[in-house]
Design a protein around this motif. Structure first.
Motif, PDB file in Angstrom:
ATOM      1  N   TYR A  14       0.485  -1.119  -0.258  1.00 25.83           N
ATOM      2  CA  TYR A  14       0.019  -0.606   0.429  1.00 25.83           C
ATOM      3  C   TYR A  14       0.943   0.852  -0.064  1.00 25.83           C
ATOM      4  O   TYR A  14       2.256   1.018   0.693  1.00 25.83           O
ATOM      5  CB  TYR A  14      -1.003   0.004   1.691  1.00 25.83           C
ATOM      6  N   CYS A  16       0.986   5.877  -0.535  1.00 22.95           N
ATOM      7  CA  CYS A  16       0.445   7.018  -0.248  1.00 22.95           C
ATOM      8  C   CYS A  16      -0.664   7.236  -1.220  1.00 22.95           C
ATOM      9  O   CYS A  16       0.604   7.574  -2.595  1.00 22.95           O
ATOM     10  CB  CYS A  16       0.991   7.965   0.432  1.00 22.95           C
ATOM     11  N   VAL A  79      -1.954   9.481   6.642  1.00 22.19           N
ATOM     12  CA  VAL A  79      -2.273   8.433   6.815  1.00 22.19           C
ATOM     13  C   VAL A  79      -2.616   7.800   7.800  1.00 22.19           C
ATOM     14  O   VAL A  79      -3.525   6.243   6.676  1.00 22.19           O
ATOM     15  CB  VAL A  79      -1.378   7.978   5.614  1.00 22.19           C
ATOM     16  N   VAL A 105      -5.225   6.288   0.962  1.00 22.32           N
ATOM     17  CA  VAL A 105      -3.816   5.140   0.523  1.00 22.32           C
ATOM     18  C   VAL A 105      -4.643   4.257  -1.528  1.00 22.32           C
ATOM     19  O   VAL A 105      -5.802   4.750  -1.104  1.00 22.32           O
ATOM     20  CB  VAL A 105      -3.452   4.095   1.853  1.00 22.32           C
TER      21      VAL A 105
END
Length: 129
Positions: A14, A16, A79, A105
């Motif tokens: 995963y 940003c 995040v 994400v």
């Protein structure tokens, strides 16, 4: 400002949503059934390429927790957060673990998750399980 060192993950990961910096491996996901203020979230064992904010007490659906927000090291976007302490005995399994908010994400296949109208709930972190 000094040189920025970024860890590149191999395999399914995963990243940003804003700058594509790698954040966590798919294999490190403990649960995909958590909720946050903006929708679904992942409970994750380990993350990379993040900086940590100040400790704060936060009331969530599952009780009071001590948490720190986590930010992408490259672009500075929030995040998710890290659980430092859980004040309810049944929630201590979260301590030291991270939450990645799905709408912040991109998934392993590059997909984005958008916030739905129905997900605008008060509090956060309820597990569906």
């Amino acid at each position: 400002m000094g040189r920025l060192f970024v860890i590149n993950l191999e395999g399914n990961f995963y990243s940003c949503k804003h700058c594509s910096t790698h954040l966590a491996l798919s294999d490190d996901i403990i649960s995909k059934s958590f909720h946050c203020r903006h929708g679904r979230a992942y409970l994750v064992n380990n993350v990379v390429n993040v900086t940590i904010g100040e400790k704060e007490e936060r009331m969530m659906i599952t009780g009071m927790h001590t948490v720190v927000d986590i930010f992408c090291v490259k672009c500075g976007s929030i995040v998710g957060w890290k659980y430092e302490a859980a004040h309810e005995k049944g929630q201590t399994y979260k301590e030291g673990k991270f939450i990645l908010e799905r709408y912040k994400v991109s998934g392993p296949e590059g997909s984005h998750y958008s916030v739905s109208q129905e997900s605008q709930a008060d509090g956060s972190d309820a597990d569906d399980a």
